[in-house]
Design a protein around this motif. Sequence first.
Motif, mmCIF file in Angstrom:
data_model
loop_
_atom_site.group_PDB
_atom_site.id
_atom_site.type_symbol
_atom_site.label_atom_id
_atom_site.label_comp_id
_atom_site.label_asym_id
_atom_site.label_seq_id
_atom_site.Cartn_x
_atom_site.Cartn_y
_atom_site.Cartn_z
ATOM 1 N N ARG A 66 0.815 -1.227 0.000
ATOM 2 C CA ARG A 66 0.000 0.000 0.000
ATOM 3 C C ARG A 66 0.841 1.266 0.000
ATOM 4 O O ARG A 66 0.456 2.267 -0.597
ATOM 5 N N PHE A 67 1.977 1.229 0.676
ATOM 6 C CA PHE A 67 2.833 2.399 0.812
ATOM 7 C C PHE A 67 4.113 2.180 0.015
ATOM 8 O O PHE A 67 4.616 1.054 -0.074
ATOM 9 N N THR A 68 4.659 3.278 -0.507
ATOM 10 C CA THR A 68 5.925 3.223 -1.225
ATOM 11 C C THR A 68 6.818 4.370 -0.762
ATOM 12 O O THR A 68 6.405 5.540 -0.813
ATOM 13 N N ILE A 69 8.018 4.030 -0.332
ATOM 14 C CA ILE A 69 8.999 5.048 0.038
ATOM 15 C C ILE A 69 9.939 5.261 -1.144
ATOM 16 O O ILE A 69 10.294 4.312 -1.849
ATOM 17 N N SER A 70 10.319 6.512 -1.343
ATOM 18 C CA SER A 70 11.285 6.829 -2.391
ATOM 19 C C SER A 70 12.110 8.021 -1.931
ATOM 20 O O SER A 70 11.722 8.734 -0.998
ATOM 21 N N ARG A 71 13.232 8.228 -2.596
ATOM 22 C CA ARG A 71 14.090 9.342 -2.212
ATOM 23 C C ARG A 71 14.705 9.955 -3.452
ATOM 24 O O ARG A 71 14.968 9.265 -4.444
ATOM 25 N N ASP A 72 14.929 11.257 -3.359
ATOM 26 C CA ASP A 72 15.602 12.010 -4.415
ATOM 27 C C ASP A 72 16.806 12.673 -3.759
ATOM 28 O O ASP A 72 16.675 13.686 -3.075
ATOM 29 N N ASN A 73 17.964 12.085 -3.965
ATOM 30 C CA ASN A 73 19.163 12.594 -3.301
ATOM 31 C C ASN A 73 19.530 13.998 -3.782
ATOM 32 O O ASN A 73 20.062 14.799 -3.001
#
Length: 119
Positions: A66-73
């Motif tokens: 259900r949840f998605t973590i992402s990152r933009d360095n």
Amino acid sequence: QVQLVESGGGLVQPGGSLRLSCAASGINFSIYTMGWYRQAPGKQRELVAEMPSGSIPNYADSVKSRFTISRDNAKKTVYLQMNSLKPEDTAVYYCKADRMQWGLKYDYWGQGTQVTVSP
């Protein structure tokens, strides 16, 4: 001075979606593990999702699929996309940055953003 600033919380109906953002400053963002935690009233703070630098994310069983973590360095920002929200997802959501170096732990927290899931 290290700052983690969350945004994107609010009130949403069950089944809805929200995207949380956490903008970091004052740290070398790319080497930190970035995570989202939550704390519901009367409960302990718990891990929702975390994403080490250059590694695969880890999710709590209650939010998998259900949840998605992402990152933009480049933007020093970590996101949490929350879909199919349930009333039990209601909590204050906190962003955390942490790393280990020479046996010492460095961790920083944001101020939190309220997520309320209610009809």
